[in-house]
Design an enzyme around this catalytic site. Structure first.
Site, PDB file in Angstrom:
ATOM      1  N   GLY A  88      41.914  42.416  39.445  1.00 45.76           N
ATOM      2  CA  GLY A  88      40.486  42.149  39.243  1.00 45.76           C
ATOM      3  C   GLY A  88      39.610  42.974  40.164  1.00 45.76           C
ATOM      4  O   GLY A  88      38.609  42.481  40.691  1.00 45.76           O
ATOM      5  N   ALA A  89      39.968  44.257  40.359  1.00 45.64           N
ATOM      6  CA  ALA A  89      39.193  45.112  41.267  1.00 45.64           C
ATOM      7  C   ALA A  89      38.327  46.113  40.505  1.00 45.64           C
ATOM      8  O   ALA A  89      37.839  47.074  41.088  1.00 45.64           O
ATOM      9  CB  ALA A  89      40.124  45.837  42.236  1.00 45.64           C
ATOM     10  N   GLY A 137      32.920  43.128  40.400  1.00 48.15           N
ATOM     11  CA  GLY A 137      32.598  41.989  41.257  1.00 48.15           C
ATOM     12  C   GLY A 137      33.224  41.989  42.646  1.00 48.15           C
ATOM     13  O   GLY A 137      33.283  43.000  43.338  1.00 48.15           O
ATOM     14  N   TYR A 172      38.150  25.503  33.889  1.00 49.60           N
ATOM     15  CA  TYR A 172      38.079  26.507  34.963  1.00 49.60           C
ATOM     16  C   TYR A 172      38.290  25.835  36.327  1.00 49.60           C
ATOM     17  O   TYR A 172      39.059  26.312  37.170  1.00 49.60           O
ATOM     18  CB  TYR A 172      36.718  27.207  34.924  1.00 49.60           C
ATOM     19  CG  TYR A 172      36.481  28.127  36.103  1.00 49.60           C
ATOM     20  CD1 TYR A 172      37.142  29.354  36.202  1.00 49.60           C
ATOM     21  CD2 TYR A 172      35.615  27.767  37.140  1.00 49.60           C
ATOM     22  CE1 TYR A 172      36.933  30.186  37.290  1.00 49.60           C
ATOM     23  CE2 TYR A 172      35.399  28.589  38.220  1.00 49.60           C
ATOM     24  CZ  TYR A 172      36.064  29.803  38.301  1.00 49.60           C
ATOM     25  OH  TYR A 172      35.870  30.626  39.384  1.00 49.60           O
TER      26      TYR A 172
END
Ligand SMILES: NC(=O)c1ccc[n+]([C@@H]2O[C@H](COP(=O)([O-])OP(=O)(O)OC[C@H]3O[C@@H](n4cnc5c(N)ncnc54)[C@H](OP(=O)(O)O)[C@@H]3O)[C@@H](O)[C@H]2O)c1
Length: 297
Positions: free
Chosen positions: A15-16, A19, A181
């Site tokens: 997830g780089a 954000g 979530y």
């Protein structure tokens, strides 16, 4: 930026491309680390790689592509990285998302559970030998204070019931997507506790964190009322730079070299919910996840 020297350190991060993870990867690269990222989108992946190369020309950053909501891809990418990278000093499990409606993956898993929790478990399992061989090493798992109202129901891990919700729950959570979530982020903290317990004495630490409420692409694709609410709330949120602070701290600071099994917020230990401190639930979640992933305990 911290003056900690991370030269020679290898950091695997998910997830780089966006954000919090993007900022953390760039800051850690700026400190000298070699970044090995896992991304799903080639265009965003290449853009992220170009930014990293500009920061420290000459460092051989690497990228691997995988959709981390699919079990076969989690396993493939972990095996590819383990085969190519003999040394892994830090693993950062960070990729995550929230889905407004219930979707099942090809493995029959609910998508939030698969991406936000099972991918942390499978990647960590696949890279464990590399981390142990690189000890002292660290595992950092991005969780969230969204876990606070959540409870874990082992007879509904795939959230068939949770997504149905009811009127009162919708009011409380802002929609069933948020409830699911929240539960996945509870899983991140429970997973980290059990991981730390299992790794005790090996020199490999495991900690989780809440980054704060951060204006990223998070929530943009959730859909419905939740996306609308998040879009408004982002006007009051932290910047991605602020949101990445605790992640970078846990991955690099000498202050936390021997600290393990903790949940952090604002670069300091924080107390998660009572449910998130339930060690018997942490152990059961581990067993159930191993079975669902087809991995040994
Ligand atoms: N933003 C907040 O306020 C907040 C608060 C607490 C916790 N968090 C947590 O922080 C983490 C990072 O979120 P963020 O806020 O930085 O959100 P973001 O900007 O949406 O970034 C999410 C990252 O995860 C990747 N990703 C999503 N689905 C994926 C998949 N199926 N396979 C591989 N990668 C995938 C995205 O890749 P693409 O670029 O391809 O989309 C992106 O790099 C998440 O775990 C989230 O739960 C965020």
């Amino acid at each position: 930026m911290s003056d900690t020297n991370m030269s020679g350190k290898v950091i695997v991060i998910t997830g780089a491309t966006s954000g919090i993870g993007q900022v953390a990867a760039e800051q850690l690269a700026g400190m000298g680390a070699r970044i090995v990222q896992v991304a799903r989108d080639r265009e965003r992946g290449e853009a992220a790689m170009n930014r990293l190369r500009e920061l420290r020309p000459g460092v051989a950053h690497a990228i691997y592509y995988a959709d981390l909501s699919r079990l076969s891809e989690m396993k493939r990418v972990a095996a590819e990285i383990a085969a190519a990278q003999p040394h892994v000093d830090v693993l950062i499990n960070n990729a995550g998302a929230m889905f407004g409606s219930r979707q099942l993956t090809e493995d029959g898993m609910e998508r939030t559970f698969a991406l936000n929790h099972v991918s942390y478990f499978v990647l960590t399992h696949g890279l464990k030998a590399r981390l142990l061989a690189s000890s002292p090493a660290r595992i950092v798992n991005t969780a969230s204070d969204a876990h606070e109202p959540a409870t874990l129901e082992f007879d509904d891990l795939q959230s068939a019931r949770a997504y149905r919700g009811n009127f009162w729950e919708s009011l409380r959570y802002g929609g069933p997507g948020f409830k699911v979530y929240a539960r996945s982020k509870l899983c991140n903290i429970l997973f980290t506790r059990e991981l730390a317990r299992r790794l005790a004495g090996t020199g490999v630490t495991a900690n989780s964190l809440h980054p704060g409420f951060v204006a990223t692409r998070f929530g943009d694709e959730t859909g419905g009322l939740i996306s609308f609410g998040i879009r408004i709330a982002k006007n009051f949120a932290l910047s991605p730079q602020q949101g990445a602070e605790t992640l970078v701290y846990l991955a690099s600071s000498p202050d936390v070299a021997g600290v393990t099994g903790q949940y952090f917020h604002k670069c300091a230990p924080a107390t998660p919910s009572k449910e998130a401190q339930d060690d018997s639930k942490a152990q059961r979640l581990w067993s159930e996840t191993a079975a669902l992933s087809g991995l040994p305990e």
